[in-house]
Design a protein around this motif. Structure first.
Motif, short mmCIF file in Angstrom:
data_model
loop_
_atom_site.label_atom_id
_atom_site.label_comp_id
_atom_site.label_asym_id
_atom_site.label_seq_id
_atom_site.Cartn_x
_atom_site.Cartn_y
_atom_site.Cartn_z
N MET A 133 26.34 -142.81 19.62
CA MET A 133 26.54 -142.12 20.87
C MET A 133 27.89 -141.38 20.80
SD MET A 133 26.29 -143.92 24.53
CE MET A 133 25.62 -142.96 25.82
N PRO A 134 27.91 -140.07 21.04
CA PRO A 134 29.16 -139.31 20.94
C PRO A 134 30.11 -139.68 22.08
CG PRO A 134 27.39 -137.89 21.72
CD PRO A 134 26.77 -139.22 21.37
N ALA A 135 31.41 -139.60 21.76
CA ALA A 135 32.43 -139.91 22.76
C ALA A 135 32.48 -138.80 23.81
CB ALA A 135 33.79 -140.04 22.08
N LEU A 136 32.73 -139.19 25.03
CA LEU A 136 32.87 -138.22 26.11
C LEU A 136 34.22 -137.53 26.00
CD1 LEU A 136 31.49 -140.29 29.11
CD2 LEU A 136 30.35 -138.42 27.92
N PRO A 137 34.28 -136.24 26.32
CA PRO A 137 35.58 -135.55 26.27
C PRO A 137 36.48 -136.05 27.39
CG PRO A 137 33.89 -134.09 27.14
CD PRO A 137 33.19 -135.36 26.71
N SER A 138 37.78 -136.00 27.13
CA SER A 138 38.74 -136.39 28.16
C SER A 138 38.78 -135.30 29.23
CB SER A 138 40.13 -136.55 27.54
OG SER A 138 40.66 -135.28 27.22
#
Length: 146
Positions: free
Chosen positions: A1-6
Motif C-alpha cells: 500500500m503506497p504511503a499517503l502524501p504529507s
C-alpha cells in the motif's frame, strides 16, 4: 500500500518541480514559526513578573529562536548540508539579528505606543513575529542551512 502524501506535499506537488523544495521549506518554516510564536508568547507571559515587558520580550525571543533552530535543523532544512550544531546555532542567532531587530522593533513600538498591547502583549509578540518572518526565512535558507 503506497504511503499517503504529507499535507505539505499535497500543496507543493501542485507547483512546478523547480519550486517544490523551496515551497516545502517555506511552509515548514512557517509551521515552525507558529510553534516558535507560541513558545515566545508563553515565555513572555512567564517572564513578565521577573523581567518586565521589555526584558521578557528579549529573553523570550532567545528561547523561541533556539527552539526554532532545533526544529529547522531537524525538519525544515534537514535535506541541506548541516554544519556542527553549536556553530550552526550561533550562526542562526547571528544571521537572524536582522529579523530580530524588525521583530522586536515592532514589539517595542507597539508596547510603547498603544495601551492595548501593554495589556495584551500577545498582540505585540504576534505582530513582531509576522514582521520578521520573511527576512528570517531568506537569511536562514541561504546563510545558515544553505
Amino acid at each position: 500500500m503506497p504511503a499517503l502524501p504529507s499535507p505539505i506535499e499535497l500543496v507543493t506537488n501542485r507547483l512546478p518541480a523547480r519550486h517544490r523544495a523551496a515551497a516545502g521549506e517555506l511552509l515548514r518554516f512557517g509551521l515552525v514559526g507558529v510553534f516558535g510564536l507560541l513558545v515566545d508568547i508563553a515565555a513572555v507571559y512567564a517572564l513578565i513578573p521577573s523581567l518586565g515587558l521589555y526584558g521578557a520580550g528579549m529573553a523570550a525571543y532567545l528561547i523561541a529562536a533556539s527552539c526554532n533552530w532545533v526544529l529547522h535543523r531537524l525538519w525544515t532544512f534537514r535535506a541541506r548540508a548541516q554544519r556542527p550544531a553549536h556553530t550552526q546555532w550561533l550562526r542562526f542567532l547571528m544571521v537572524n539579528l536582522a529579523g530580530f531587530m524588525v521583530n522586536r522593533g515592532a514589539y517595542s513600538a507597539l508596547i510603547a505606543s498603544f495601551v492595548l498591547p501593554r495589556h495584551y502583549p500577545v498582540l505585540a509578540v504576534a505582530a513582531g513575529a509576522a514582521s520578521g518572518f520573511l527576512i528570517n526565512f531568506l537569511l536562514s535558507r541561504r546563510l545558515v542551512f544553505g
